[in-house]
Motif scaffolding. Structure first.
Motif, PDB file in Angstrom:
ATOM      1  N   LEU A  42       0.975  -1.525   0.460  1.00 48.26           N
ATOM      2  CA  LEU A  42       0.073  -0.157  -0.042  1.00 48.26           C
ATOM      3  C   LEU A  42       0.299   1.443   0.695  1.00 48.26           C
ATOM      4  O   LEU A  42       2.080   1.506   0.653  1.00 48.26           O
ATOM      5  CB  LEU A  42      -0.855   0.316   1.232  1.00 48.26           C
ATOM      6  N   ASP A  43      -0.027   2.451  -0.573  1.00 54.45           N
ATOM      7  CA  ASP A  43       0.875   3.917  -0.363  1.00 54.45           C
ATOM      8  C   ASP A  43       1.399   4.018   0.864  1.00 54.45           C
ATOM      9  O   ASP A  43       0.155   4.576   1.596  1.00 54.45           O
ATOM     10  CB  ASP A  43       0.446   4.300  -1.987  1.00 54.45           C
ATOM     11  N   GLN A  44       1.849   5.464   1.039  1.00 57.76           N
ATOM     12  CA  GLN A  44       1.352   6.408   1.962  1.00 57.76           C
ATOM     13  C   GLN A  44       0.664   7.225   1.687  1.00 57.76           C
ATOM     14  O   GLN A  44       0.646   7.590   1.225  1.00 57.76           O
ATOM     15  CB  GLN A  44       2.937   7.127   2.394  1.00 57.76           C
ATOM     16  N   PRO A  45       0.320   7.279   2.860  1.00 62.97           N
ATOM     17  CA  PRO A  45      -0.856   8.118   3.154  1.00 62.97           C
ATOM     18  C   PRO A  45      -0.706   9.628   3.026  1.00 62.97           C
ATOM     19  O   PRO A  45       0.125  10.308   3.268  1.00 62.97           O
ATOM     20  CB  PRO A  45      -1.627   7.906   4.031  1.00 62.97           C
ATOM     21  N   ARG A  46      -2.062  10.404   2.873  1.00 60.62           N
ATOM     22  CA  ARG A  46      -1.164  11.760   2.461  1.00 60.62           C
ATOM     23  C   ARG A  46      -1.467  12.847   3.636  1.00 60.62           C
ATOM     24  O   ARG A  46      -3.096  12.046   3.903  1.00 60.62           O
ATOM     25  CB  ARG A  46      -2.605  12.427   0.798  1.00 60.62           C
ATOM     26  N   LEU A  47      -0.610  13.301   3.554  1.00 62.49           N
ATOM     27  CA  LEU A  47      -1.422  14.352   5.216  1.00 62.49           C
ATOM     28  C   LEU A  47      -1.626  15.189   4.882  1.00 62.49           C
ATOM     29  O   LEU A  47      -1.861  16.476   3.870  1.00 62.49           O
ATOM     30  CB  LEU A  47      -0.222  15.247   5.913  1.00 62.49           C
TER      31      LEU A  47
END
Length: 155
Positions: A42-47
């Motif tokens: 999974l990708d890193q979430p957007r802050l």
């Protein structure tokens, strides 16, 4: 049954866990999602930041759908490393679905950091033939000429 078509927008990590539980995967936890992010599944979430403090980070709708696909495919593979092929395939065939940084992490998870080559390739063989593995006859320094030819200089 909860399917990936029912996901319409981005969500927090709690939404990802809720999606997995609604789809029939009760063993999905926040910790496992963090592990999968580290492995590139999974990708890193957007802050999301505000003036004071910040809200929980957001995962895109595509990543929420990818989680459900990964959970479905996880039952078909023996090792988690093989599951890394899913984001790599999406990165190759569908533009924008999986970012490049996630594909790079998934590649490292799938292939490893050169460990397979080291153990079966040339480097491993060279390491095995180190100084401690030589026999006395093969690796000893050359003998003096008197020892080789005898005292009188001939055999």
């Amino acid at each position: 049954m909860y399917t990936w078509e029912s996901i319409s927008g981005p969500g927090t990590i709690d939404d990802l866990v809720a999606d997995a539980h609604a789809a029939g995967y009760p063993d999905m936890t926040v910790r496992r999602i963090h592990d999968w992010i580290a492995k590139g599944l999974l990708d890193q979430p957007r802050l999301r930041t505000r003036r004071r403090g910040s809200d929980k980070a957001e995962h895109s709708a595509d990543q929420r759908r990818l989680l459900l696909l990964l959970l479905d495919k996880r039952q078909q593979v023996a090792h988690l490393n093989a599951l890394a092929q899913v984001p790599l395939t999406l990165w190759l065939w569908w533009d924008g679905y999986v970012p490049t940084r996630q594909a790079q992490r998934a590649w490292v998870t799938w292939v490893g950091r050169g460990r397979r080559w080291d153990r079966s390739g040339i480097r491993w063989r060279r390491r095995r033939r180190g100084p401690g593995s030589c026999s006395r006859r093969r690796c000893s320094p050359p003998a003096a000429s008197s020892a080789r030819w005898g005292r009188r200089g001939h055999r």
